[in-house]
Design an enzyme around this catalytic site. Structure first.
Site, PDB file in Angstrom:
ATOM      1  N   GLY A 145      10.331 -12.638  22.302  1.00  0.00           N
ATOM      2  CA  GLY A 145      10.772 -13.095  21.080  1.00  0.00           C
ATOM      3  C   GLY A 145      10.889 -14.602  21.307  1.00  0.00           C
ATOM      4  O   GLY A 145       9.806 -15.353  22.138  1.00  0.00           O
ATOM      5  N   SER A 146      11.919 -15.420  20.776  1.00  0.00           N
ATOM      6  CA  SER A 146      11.962 -16.990  20.788  1.00  0.00           C
ATOM      7  C   SER A 146      12.239 -17.479  22.262  1.00  0.00           C
ATOM      8  O   SER A 146      12.969 -16.635  22.889  1.00  0.00           O
ATOM      9  CB  SER A 146      12.855 -17.401  19.709  1.00  0.00           C
ATOM     10  N   THR A 147      12.054 -18.589  22.465  1.00  0.00           N
ATOM     11  CA  THR A 147      12.386 -19.385  23.753  1.00  0.00           C
ATOM     12  C   THR A 147      13.757 -19.120  23.950  1.00  0.00           C
ATOM     13  O   THR A 147      14.444 -19.007  24.960  1.00  0.00           O
ATOM     14  CB  THR A 147      11.755 -20.641  23.884  1.00  0.00           C
ATOM     15  N   ALA A 148      14.653 -19.705  22.759  1.00  0.00           N
ATOM     16  CA  ALA A 148      16.158 -19.806  22.715  1.00  0.00           C
ATOM     17  C   ALA A 148      16.760 -18.542  23.112  1.00  0.00           C
ATOM     18  O   ALA A 148      17.428 -18.476  24.042  1.00  0.00           O
ATOM     19  CB  ALA A 148      16.542 -20.245  21.447  1.00  0.00           C
ATOM     20  N   THR A 149      16.311 -17.256  22.496  1.00  0.00           N
ATOM     21  CA  THR A 149      16.760 -16.263  22.632  1.00  0.00           C
ATOM     22  C   THR A 149      16.588 -15.664  24.118  1.00  0.00           C
ATOM     23  O   THR A 149      17.424 -15.122  24.890  1.00  0.00           O
ATOM     24  CB  THR A 149      16.555 -15.012  21.671  1.00  0.00           C
ATOM     25  N   GLY A 150      15.312 -15.882  24.672  1.00  0.00           N
ATOM     26  CA  GLY A 150      14.867 -15.496  25.871  1.00  0.00           C
ATOM     27  C   GLY A 150      15.898 -16.155  26.926  1.00  0.00           C
ATOM     28  O   GLY A 150      15.980 -15.618  27.905  1.00  0.00           O
ATOM     29  N   CYS A 181       2.115 -14.988  18.822  1.00  0.00           N
ATOM     30  CA  CYS A 181       2.380 -15.955  19.903  1.00  0.00           C
ATOM     31  C   CYS A 181       1.468 -16.763  20.485  1.00  0.00           C
ATOM     32  O   CYS A 181       1.344 -17.817  20.896  1.00  0.00           O
ATOM     33  CB  CYS A 181       3.261 -15.285  21.006  1.00  0.00           C
ATOM     34  N   GLU A 232       8.418 -12.787  27.332  1.00  0.00           N
ATOM     35  CA  GLU A 232       7.240 -13.318  26.523  1.00  0.00           C
ATOM     36  C   GLU A 232       7.714 -14.104  25.611  1.00  0.00           C
ATOM     37  O   GLU A 232       8.162 -13.481  24.512  1.00  0.00           O
ATOM     38  CB  GLU A 232       6.433 -12.063  26.375  1.00  0.00           C
TER      39      GLU A 232
HETATM   40  O1  TXE Z   1      13.602 -14.294  17.227  1.00  0.00           O
HETATM   41  P1  TXE Z   1      14.587 -13.617  18.180  1.00  0.00           P
HETATM   42  P2  TXE Z   1      13.542 -14.521  15.491  1.00  0.00           P
HETATM   43  C1  TXE Z   1       9.609 -16.979  17.539  1.00  0.00           C
HETATM   44  C2  TXE Z   1       8.832 -17.589  16.202  1.00  0.00           C
HETATM   45  C3  TXE Z   1      10.218 -17.330  15.237  1.00  0.00           C
HETATM   46  C4  TXE Z   1      11.311 -17.651  16.282  1.00  0.00           C
HETATM   47  C5  TXE Z   1      12.440 -16.997  15.510  1.00  0.00           C
HETATM   48  O2  TXE Z   1       8.968 -19.009  16.555  1.00  0.00           O
HETATM   49  O3  TXE Z   1      10.147 -18.046  14.293  1.00  0.00           O
HETATM   50  O4  TXE Z   1      11.008 -16.970  17.422  1.00  0.00           O
HETATM   51  O5  TXE Z   1      12.275 -15.532  15.441  1.00  0.00           O
HETATM   52  C6  TXE Z   1      16.657  -9.831  19.435  1.00  0.00           C
HETATM   53  N1  TXE Z   1      20.243 -10.522  22.959  1.00  0.00           N
HETATM   54  N2  TXE Z   1       9.013 -15.626  17.800  1.00  0.00           N
HETATM   55  O6  TXE Z   1      14.826 -15.217  15.170  1.00  0.00           O
HETATM   56  O7  TXE Z   1      15.869 -14.056  17.651  1.00  0.00           O
HETATM   57  C7  TXE Z   1      16.045  -9.790  17.974  1.00  0.00           C
HETATM   58  O8  TXE Z   1      17.138  -8.822  17.482  1.00  0.00           O
HETATM   59  C8  TXE Z   1      19.230  -9.626  22.785  1.00  0.00           C
HETATM   60  C9  TXE Z   1       7.999 -15.620  18.734  1.00  0.00           C
HETATM   61  O9  TXE Z   1      13.204 -13.178  15.066  1.00  0.00           O
HETATM   62  O10 TXE Z   1      14.184 -14.045  19.478  1.00  0.00           O
HETATM   63  C10 TXE Z   1      14.679  -9.255  17.858  1.00  0.00           C
HETATM   64  O11 TXE Z   1      14.835  -7.720  18.228  1.00  0.00           O
HETATM   65  N3  TXE Z   1      18.588  -9.530  21.963  1.00  0.00           N
HETATM   66  C11 TXE Z   1       7.869 -14.058  19.332  1.00  0.00           C
HETATM   67  C12 TXE Z   1      14.104 -10.169  19.211  1.00  0.00           C
HETATM   68  O12 TXE Z   1      15.455 -10.569  19.879  1.00  0.00           O
HETATM   69  C13 TXE Z   1      18.406 -10.453  20.705  1.00  0.00           C
HETATM   70  C14 TXE Z   1       8.116 -13.214  18.280  1.00  0.00           C
HETATM   71  C15 TXE Z   1      13.628 -11.247  18.461  1.00  0.00           C
HETATM   72  O13 TXE Z   1      14.338 -11.938  17.924  1.00  0.00           O
HETATM   73  C16 TXE Z   1      19.445 -11.302  20.706  1.00  0.00           C
HETATM   74  C17 TXE Z   1       9.061 -13.410  17.502  1.00  0.00           C
HETATM   75  C18 TXE Z   1      20.355 -11.327  21.909  1.00  0.00           C
HETATM   76  N4  TXE Z   1      21.260 -12.469  22.118  1.00  0.00           N
HETATM   77  C19 TXE Z   1       9.538 -14.567  17.253  1.00  0.00           C
HETATM   78  N5  TXE Z   1      19.170 -12.207  19.952  1.00  0.00           N
HETATM   79  C20 TXE Z   1       6.678 -14.121  20.315  1.00  0.00           C
HETATM   80  N6  TXE Z   1       6.934 -14.291  21.443  1.00  0.00           N
HETATM   81  O14 TXE Z   1       5.765 -13.385  19.962  1.00  0.00           O
HETATM   82  C21 TXE Z   1      18.248 -11.756  19.031  1.00  0.00           C
HETATM   83  N7  TXE Z   1      17.529 -10.647  19.808  1.00  0.00           N
END
Ligand code: TXE
Length: 499
Positions: free
Chosen positions: A250-255, A306, A272
């Protein structure tokens, strides 16, 4: 509706109409929360289904079920060949239901049915069978040791790889089935139990796949699916004390938030994350190959990849001809619903994401960037963004350094390869990159100087189950795929025998 529009299968219609619960302990369970999350079709913005919005109590129940299944040994202690056979059957069942899964994916995610068939399901099958095969290859080492005491004692040591326990898989919305299987399969192959959470936007395919896992013989409680928001369900799952490992895409911030919370419990984490991936085109590159490869590398899945190429640095002598080649290619892309087999560019996943991507283009327009646009999507409520090339964007534009994750790519003139390399590495990300050249010397020298987890020469975005994948810098930590994939799902135990 065009003549090329795929008819929705009856089984898909029935699945959409279900009141989906949570998949826990091998069966459907109602959520303790009464709120539901709507699932929309990105092609027209209409609601097509809904999923449970699981709360902490639901997550606790799912993790407890996974923990009980793990500690019972029903899966972890099964003979590896037994696990392999079940996982291969699981893959066969996914294959038998491939059209249903592909249609569900296109309807909830928006991507072309051609891509759902070939990538979401087709590639998922490759990865499933590859990973099933790893089940019977888990091995330790025998070690000669030199422990000197007590005098005369001899020792023999060896290592064993043991499953870590309960895995939490957090899946994004860009490839819900494929990335979902990248969490589920290594966990199951290693003998772990898993609780997986799809994105709230795209929950459907993993829910369907959970039933197939049970049908294949994966014991109850070993594979659980909870649906819900990141803030409540995702957080409760990744911070659960019985979870031994988190695999997140997912996103870098959430990761980073997940990694911070994981540090408190020393939970193992694979991350990732995003990318702002460069492609460097040297003046001797084959122009036709560059255009074909980088159009696919940039616009596959509307750029919601990604690994996608989003900054293309072109050596000056090739720049003008390549810009006109890209212009022709982008204008030839037809834009429309994913269920229409003749479209190349489809809606983005959600209204929110469409607005986010549009905001990058607004920023570029306000700053008078040179934009080359392709065809617009159909008018109406679909989440379309016009495919766009941004020519020589000014350095301060947001789309120069932030991940846009849409059908937008920068074309930048550079004087030479050294300038391209400096700009390519001038990013906080380090996921993928590509180099386009016919010069072997240049290929060998620049691939080692590009800061990215994967560097392709004369292609981009081509991944393989046997090729490790992951990010440097802010693009993540750990590697997925490859022969050592299960290391991240196992503990190494040393056993030392005195004789
Ligand atoms: O991502 P999030 P978002 C990038 C891409 C996109 C941006 C935001 O640039 O515009 O991220 O997308 C779960 N604890 N990528 O907001 O928030 C959420 O429910 C645990 C790159 O959708 O990272 C979802 O299942 N889990 C990327 C997952 O995390 C949490 C693919 C991704 O959401 C959580 C997608 C928390 N606190 C977006 N908060 C890639 N690397 O391929 C959210 N989630």
């Amino acid at each position: 509706m065009s003549a090329n529009t795929v008819a929705v299968l009856e089984s898909v219609q029935r699945f959409l109409a279900r009141h989906h619960g949570l998949y826990i302990k091998g069966s459907w369970q109602p959520s303790a929360s009464s709120t539901r999350l709507s699932v929309f079709n990105p092609a027209d913005g209409l609601q097509i289904s809904s999923s449970a919005d699981a709360n902490e109590a639901d997550v606790d129940k799912a993790v407890a079920s996974a923990w009980r299944a793990f500690t019972s040994g029903v899966w972890a202690n099964m003979l590896p060949a037994g696990r392999e056979k079940i996982l291969l059957k699981f893959a066969d069942l996914v294959e038998q239901n491939s059209e249903e899964l592909a249609q569900l994916e296109t309807l909830e995610q928006g991507k072309s049915i051609n891509i759902s068939r070939a990538f979401e399901v087709g590639c998922a099958l490759n990865w499933m069978r590859y990973t099933a095969g790893l089940t019977t290859k888990i091995s330790g080492r025998t070690l000669d040791v030199s422990i000197p005491m007590p005098e005369g004692a001899r020792y023999q040591a060896w290592t064993r790889k043991e499953p870590v326990g309960v895995v939490a898989g957090i899946v994004p919305w860009n490839f819900p089935l494929l990335i979902g299987m990248w969490k589920v399969m290594p966990a199951l192959a290693a003998g772990c139990s898993i609780v997986v959470k799809p994105s709230e936007t795209t929950p459907l395919t993993l829910l369907r796949v959970a039933e197939l896992a049970s049908e294949a013989g994966v014991p109850d409680g070993v594979f659980n699916v909870v649906t819900g928001s990141g803030a409540v369900c995702g957080r409760a799952l990744t911070e659960h004390p019985m979870v031994a490992k988190v695999s997140f895409t997912g996103s870098t911030a959430t990761g980073k938030g997940i990694a911070r919370a994981a540090a408190d419990r020393l939970t193992r984490v694979t991350l990732e994350l995003g990318g702002k991936n460069p492609a460097i085109v040297l003046k001797d590159a084959d122009p036709a190959m560059v255009i074909e490869g980088l159009m696919a590398g940039s616009f596959l899945n509307q750029g919601q990849v990604c690994a996608a190429s989003s900054r293309i640095y072109i050596e000056s002598p090739l720049f003008d001809s390549l810009v006109s080649g890209f212009e022709q290619a982008v204008k030839s892309l037809s834009v429309g619903a994913g269920m229409d087999t003749n479209t190349h560019i489809n809606p983005l996943v959600s209204r929110t994401h469409q607005q986010k991507v549009a905001s990058y283009l607004d920023d570029a327009q306000r700053n008078h960037a040179e934009l080359i646009t392709g065809n617009n999507g159909p008018t109406g409520e679909g989440y379309y963004v016009t495919p766009t090339l941004v020519v020589n964007p000014a350095a301060e534009l947001r789309l120069n350094h932030e991940e846009v994750f849409g059908p937008v790519v920068n074309l930048v003139r550079v004087k030479d390869a050294e300038e391209a390399l400096r700009l390519a590495n001038d990013t906080e990300y380090g996921l993928t990159a590509s180099l386009w050249t016919r010069d072997l010397q240049a290929a060998m020298s620049y691939t080692s100087r590009i800061q990215a987890g994967t560097v392709w020469v004369n292609s981009h975005t081509l991944i393989d189950a046997n090729m490790p994948f992951g990010g440097m810098k802010q693009s993540g930590s750990g590697r997925d795929f490859g022969p050592d994939w299960l290391d991240a799902y196992t503990e190494t135990k040393s056993i030392c025998v005195r004789y």
